[in-house]
Design an enzyme around this catalytic site. Sequence first.
Site, PDB file in Angstrom:
ATOM      1  CE  LYS A   1      44.118 105.328  10.473  1.00  0.00           C
ATOM      2  NZ  LYS A   1      43.324 105.402   9.234  1.00  0.00           N
TER       3      LYS A   1
ATOM      4  NE  ARG B   1      49.606 105.234   6.983  1.00  0.00           N
ATOM      5  CZ  ARG B   1      48.868 106.258   7.359  1.00  0.00           C
ATOM      6  NH1 ARG B   1      48.813 106.624   8.609  1.00  0.00           N
ATOM      7  NH2 ARG B   1      48.150 106.889   6.482  1.00  0.00           N
TER       8      ARG B   1
ATOM      9  NE  ARG C   1      39.140 113.345   6.698  1.00  0.00           N
ATOM     10  CZ  ARG C   1      40.080 112.421   6.895  1.00  0.00           C
ATOM     11  NH1 ARG C   1      40.117 111.756   8.036  1.00  0.00           N
ATOM     12  NH2 ARG C   1      40.959 112.146   5.962  1.00  0.00           N
TER      13      ARG C   1
ATOM     14  NE  ARG D   1      43.496 114.469   5.947  1.00  0.00           N
ATOM     15  CZ  ARG D   1      43.720 113.345   6.623  1.00  0.00           C
ATOM     16  NH1 ARG D   1      43.264 113.218   7.854  1.00  0.00           N
ATOM     17  NH2 ARG D   1      44.375 112.344   6.070  1.00  0.00           N
TER      18      ARG D   1
ATOM     19  NE  ARG E   1      44.699 109.257   2.407  1.00  0.00           N
ATOM     20  CZ  ARG E   1      43.660 109.946   2.905  1.00  0.00           C
ATOM     21  NH1 ARG E   1      42.939 110.725   2.112  1.00  0.00           N
ATOM     22  NH2 ARG E   1      43.362 109.849   4.179  1.00  0.00           N
TER      23      ARG E   1
HETATM   24  P1  AP5 Z   1      38.450 109.805  10.592  1.00  0.00           P
HETATM   25  O1  AP5 Z   1      38.257 109.480  12.028  1.00  0.00           O
HETATM   26  O2  AP5 Z   1      39.075 111.115  10.250  1.00  0.00           O
HETATM   27  O3  AP5 Z   1      39.197 108.601   9.859  1.00  0.00           O
HETATM   28  P2  AP5 Z   1      40.729 108.135   9.908  1.00  0.00           P
HETATM   29  O4  AP5 Z   1      40.740 106.656   9.937  1.00  0.00           O
HETATM   30  O5  AP5 Z   1      41.470 108.851  10.982  1.00  0.00           O
HETATM   31  O6  AP5 Z   1      41.174 108.609   8.457  1.00  0.00           O
HETATM   32  P3  AP5 Z   1      42.478 109.364   7.943  1.00  0.00           P
HETATM   33  O7  AP5 Z   1      42.139 109.802   6.540  1.00  0.00           O
HETATM   34  O8  AP5 Z   1      42.936 110.430   8.882  1.00  0.00           O
HETATM   35  O9  AP5 Z   1      43.494 108.208   7.929  1.00  0.00           O
HETATM   36  P4  AP5 Z   1      44.811 108.145   7.154  1.00  0.00           P
HETATM   37  O10 AP5 Z   1      45.442 106.956   7.768  1.00  0.00           O
HETATM   38  O11 AP5 Z   1      44.677 108.114   5.686  1.00  0.00           O
HETATM   39  O12 AP5 Z   1      45.489 109.558   7.452  1.00  0.00           O
HETATM   40  P5  AP5 Z   1      46.652 110.019   8.420  1.00  0.00           P
HETATM   41  O13 AP5 Z   1      46.288 111.333   8.957  1.00  0.00           O
HETATM   42  O14 AP5 Z   1      47.084 108.942   9.355  1.00  0.00           O
HETATM   43  O15 AP5 Z   1      36.999 109.689   9.879  1.00  0.00           O
HETATM   44  C1  AP5 Z   1      36.854 109.987   8.491  1.00  0.00           C
HETATM   45  C2  AP5 Z   1      35.448 110.604   8.227  1.00  0.00           C
HETATM   46  O16 AP5 Z   1      34.439 109.631   8.490  1.00  0.00           O
HETATM   47  C3  AP5 Z   1      35.091 111.809   9.124  1.00  0.00           C
HETATM   48  O17 AP5 Z   1      34.341 112.717   8.382  1.00  0.00           O
HETATM   49  C4  AP5 Z   1      34.260 111.198  10.254  1.00  0.00           C
HETATM   50  O18 AP5 Z   1      33.352 112.133  10.811  1.00  0.00           O
HETATM   51  C5  AP5 Z   1      33.546 110.062   9.520  1.00  0.00           C
HETATM   52  N1  AP5 Z   1      33.308 108.883  10.355  1.00  0.00           N
HETATM   53  C6  AP5 Z   1      34.210 108.265  11.193  1.00  0.00           C
HETATM   54  N2  AP5 Z   1      33.651 107.168  11.745  1.00  0.00           N
HETATM   55  C7  AP5 Z   1      32.382 107.072  11.225  1.00  0.00           C
HETATM   56  C8  AP5 Z   1      31.302 106.136  11.407  1.00  0.00           C
HETATM   57  N3  AP5 Z   1      31.426 105.061  12.224  1.00  0.00           N
HETATM   58  N4  AP5 Z   1      30.156 106.353  10.705  1.00  0.00           N
HETATM   59  C9  AP5 Z   1      30.024 107.438   9.865  1.00  0.00           C
HETATM   60  N5  AP5 Z   1      31.009 108.367   9.670  1.00  0.00           N
HETATM   61  C10 AP5 Z   1      32.176 108.173  10.350  1.00  0.00           C
HETATM   62  O19 AP5 Z   1      47.874 110.179   7.378  1.00  0.00           O
HETATM   63  C11 AP5 Z   1      47.862 111.185   6.389  1.00  0.00           C
HETATM   64  C12 AP5 Z   1      49.173 111.170   5.633  1.00  0.00           C
HETATM   65  O20 AP5 Z   1      50.266 111.434   6.534  1.00  0.00           O
HETATM   66  C13 AP5 Z   1      49.555 109.843   4.953  1.00  0.00           C
HETATM   67  O21 AP5 Z   1      48.959 109.696   3.683  1.00  0.00           O
HETATM   68  C14 AP5 Z   1      51.097 110.002   4.878  1.00  0.00           C
HETATM   69  O22 AP5 Z   1      51.454 110.884   3.835  1.00  0.00           O
HETATM   70  C15 AP5 Z   1      51.419 110.657   6.214  1.00  0.00           C
HETATM   71  N6  AP5 Z   1      51.636 109.680   7.293  1.00  0.00           N
HETATM   72  C16 AP5 Z   1      50.907 109.570   8.427  1.00  0.00           C
HETATM   73  N7  AP5 Z   1      51.374 108.586   9.210  1.00  0.00           N
HETATM   74  C17 AP5 Z   1      52.430 108.054   8.564  1.00  0.00           C
HETATM   75  C18 AP5 Z   1      53.319 106.981   8.859  1.00  0.00           C
HETATM   76  N8  AP5 Z   1      53.193 106.260   9.988  1.00  0.00           N
HETATM   77  N9  AP5 Z   1      54.301 106.686   7.963  1.00  0.00           N
HETATM   78  C19 AP5 Z   1      54.438 107.414   6.839  1.00  0.00           C
HETATM   79  N10 AP5 Z   1      53.621 108.434   6.479  1.00  0.00           N
HETATM   80  C20 AP5 Z   1      52.621 108.754   7.338  1.00  0.00           C
END
Ligand code: AP5
Length: 211
Positions: A13, A88, A127, A153, A164
């Site tokens: 994402k 979410r 990552r 992270r 997660r």
């Molecule tokens: P990346 O692009 O970083 O993936 P992502 O989908 O953004 O993963 P996240 O771990 O950031 O998602 P998340 O939803 O768990 O975390 P968030 O920050 O929203 O890619 C991942 C890896 O894969 C990288 O190394 C990349 O290079 C590689 N990659 C990507 N695409 C690829 C491909 N096609 N092929 C090969 N490699 C690839 O949330 C974190 C925390 O914040 C939550 O747990 C919660 O505590 C809080 N939070 C955030 N939003 C909310 C909300 N709305 N409500 C409540 N709590 C929230």
Amino acid sequence: MFIVIIGPPGAGKGTQAKRLTEEMGLIHLSTGDIFRENINNRTELGVKVKKLLDNGILVSDELTIEIVKDRLIDLGFDRGAIFDGFPRNVVQAQALDDFLRDNGAKVSVALSIEVQNEVVIDRLTGRRTDMKTGRIYHVIYDPPPVGVKVEQRADDIRETVEKRLSDYCETTVPIIEYYKQRGILSVIDGNADVDDVTENLVKCLSGEVLL
Ligand code: AP5
């Protein structure tokens, strides 16, 4: 244009939202990035949410919705935005719809990036993030250049990633149906190469594919 990107942790994402933002001139609004910025800057909000993020626990809807509204008010509604990691759950999706409607806007497209669980675990445990620029790398598939300082992270350890993933299925998957019923959902295969995923997302956004 307001776009929602949905997908399990590690679906890509953040990676794709940054690329689309550059391509389309939209604002990238990632709730995870906002929380992490606050944790790094040791703000009151950062102190409040640090333990939750480290353990992969969702922040309360009330606080998250308030932060998104504040950010949108600050940025304005003219440029549109790509929401990454928000909404979410259905409560957040409804709150976003209500808030955008009150401001004469709406979510035009919801993009659901689907990835297998084993792929997610492989991606997240590998990552790394550039501590200065926030650029995302992967130790094997997209290694950081020599000399670039990266960090892992706290929530990217295997047990937390598994938690997660299970929370995603229980809490976030229902919003896929929410957007499907509104006729604005597109589903994209996120297991493919990063460039191919971007290409398919761009096709969806240009109306070439709408599932
Ligand atoms: P990346 O692009 O970083 O993936 P992502 O989908 O953004 O993963 P996240 O771990 O950031 O998602 P998340 O939803 O768990 O975390 P968030 O920050 O929203 O890619 C991942 C890896 O894969 C990288 O190394 C990349 O290079 C590689 N990659 C990507 N695409 C690829 C491909 N096609 N092929 C090969 N490699 C690839 O949330 C974190 C925390 O914040 C939550 O747990 C919660 O505590 C809080 N939070 C955030 N939003 C909310 C909300 N709305 N409500 C409540 N709590 C929230």
